[in-house]
Structure formats: structure tokens, C-alpha cells
Design a protein around this motif. Structure first.
Motif, PDB file in Angstrom:
ATOM      1  N   VAL A   5       0.830  -1.154   0.100  1.00 56.00           N
ATOM      2  CA  VAL A   5      -0.140   0.169  -0.067  1.00 56.00           C
ATOM      3  C   VAL A   5       0.846   1.477   0.064  1.00 56.00           C
ATOM      4  CG1 VAL A   5      -1.757   1.367   1.182  1.00 56.00           C
ATOM      5  CG2 VAL A   5      -1.759  -1.247   1.215  1.00 56.00           C
ATOM      6  N   GLU A   6       0.641   2.012  -1.227  1.00 53.95           N
ATOM      7  CA  GLU A   6       1.659   2.983  -1.276  1.00 53.95           C
ATOM      8  C   GLU A   6       0.963   4.334  -0.391  1.00 53.95           C
ATOM      9  OE1 GLU A   6       2.155   1.033  -5.315  1.00 53.95           O
ATOM     10  OE2 GLU A   6       0.422   1.398  -3.674  1.00 53.95           O
ATOM     11  N   SER A   7       1.484   5.372  -0.172  1.00 57.52           N
ATOM     12  CA  SER A   7       1.247   6.670   0.266  1.00 57.52           C
ATOM     13  C   SER A   7       2.220   7.815  -0.022  1.00 57.52           C
ATOM     14  CB  SER A   7       0.507   6.657   1.758  1.00 57.52           C
ATOM     15  OG  SER A   7       1.749   6.408   2.593  1.00 57.52           O
ATOM     16  N   GLY A   8       1.596   9.107   0.161  1.00 57.76           N
ATOM     17  CA  GLY A   8       2.739  10.118   0.205  1.00 57.76           C
ATOM     18  C   GLY A   8       2.614  10.875  -1.146  1.00 57.76           C
ATOM     19  N   GLY A   9       1.769  10.431  -2.030  1.00 60.94           N
ATOM     20  CA  GLY A   9       1.552  11.317  -3.277  1.00 60.94           C
ATOM     21  C   GLY A   9       1.066  12.529  -3.112  1.00 60.94           C
ATOM     22  N   GLY A  10       1.233  13.512  -4.006  1.00 63.78           N
ATOM     23  CA  GLY A  10       0.486  14.777  -3.930  1.00 63.78           C
ATOM     24  C   GLY A  10       1.083  15.875  -4.988  1.00 63.78           C
ATOM     25  N   SER A  11       0.620  16.924  -4.830  1.00 65.64           N
ATOM     26  CA  SER A  11       1.019  18.233  -5.861  1.00 65.64           C
ATOM     27  C   SER A  11       2.224  19.099  -5.190  1.00 65.64           C
ATOM     28  CB  SER A  11      -0.129  18.761  -6.116  1.00 65.64           C
ATOM     29  OG  SER A  11      -0.960  18.102  -6.863  1.00 65.64           O
ATOM     30  N   VAL A  12       2.975  19.154  -6.316  1.00 69.93           N
ATOM     31  CA  VAL A  12       4.264  19.841  -5.603  1.00 69.93           C
ATOM     32  C   VAL A  12       4.813  20.760  -6.958  1.00 69.93           C
ATOM     33  CG1 VAL A  12       6.154  18.093  -6.193  1.00 69.93           C
ATOM     34  CG2 VAL A  12       6.473  19.832  -4.470  1.00 69.93           C
TER      35      VAL A  12
END
Length: 125
Positions: A5-12
């Protein structure tokens, strides 16, 4: 059964940083080599970075010097620290695990033992 299970993505914005995490369960984490892969819109999935069960790391040329793969065996967690992000790093990022493949063979493979569902990274200019 392997579960990732991945996490931590977002917009930058370009030049910024993100750290992705991949929590693993259902198997003996330390016996597997792990990797991060990504798929940009309209492109094939590609290998980004891998870490073998002995801790050796391999990177795609496009991310060398900017991304760092690491793992915490006690937490069964894989990380990808992404610095100096560029718009071309925009993609859905997946973590994956394999019991046999290592290094560049793992980096270049699309048929691995387990895949996560992906986390989206968007880098704006």
C-alpha cells in the motif's frame, strides 16, 4: 499473500520534494527485493529505483542524484525520497516486490510478484 500500500503522493511545484511510502504485509519483507515504478499519462510503466534484499540500490538514469530509495525492515516499509522534482516526474507511482529478480533485471521487469495500487505525484512548472 503479498500486500503493498503506497502513500505520500501529492502535488508539488518543480524543485520541490516528496517522500513516498509503501507499507508491506503478508510475507517476510526482508526476503524480497523492492522497487518503485511509475507510469505517466500515455506512457508505459518504467522502473525508477530498486533495493535488493541485501540493501544494494539501482536507479534509472533519469532520477539518479535526485531520488533515494530506502527501507525500514523493522516497519516493513519502503520509501522513495524525491528531491528536485521536475514536471516530467509527474506519474502514478507504484511499489512492487519480487522474490527472485535483482538490480537492473528488477528495474526493467513488468511482471513481478506483487504490486501496490499506486499513488499520484503531480509536479507543476
Amino acid at each position: 499473500q503479498l500486500q503493498l500500500v503506497e502513500s505520500g503522493g501529492g502535488s508539488v511545484q518543480a524543485g520541490g520534494s516528496l517522500r513516498l511510502s509503501c507499507a508491506a504485509s503478508g510475507y517476510t519483507y526482508s526476503r524480497y527485493s523492492m522497487g518503485w515504478f511509475r507510469q505517466a499519462p500515455g506512457k508505459e510503466r518504467e522502473g525508477v529505483a530498486v533495493i535488493d534484499s541485501d540493501g544494494s540500490t539501482t536507479y534509472a538514469d533519469s532520477v539518479k542524484g535526485r531520488f533515494t530509495i530506502s527501507q525500514d525492515n523493522a516497519k516493513n516499509t519502503l520509501y522513495l525520497q524525491m528531491n528536485s522534482l521536475k514536471p516530467e516526474d509527474t506519474a502514478l507511482y507504484y511499489c512492487a516486490a519480487d522474490a527472485l529478480l535483482r538490480g537492473y533485471l528488477l528495474l526493467g521487469s513488468d511482471t513481478l510478484d506483487a504490486w501496490g495500487q499506486g499513488t499520484l505525484v503531480t509536479v507543476s512548472s
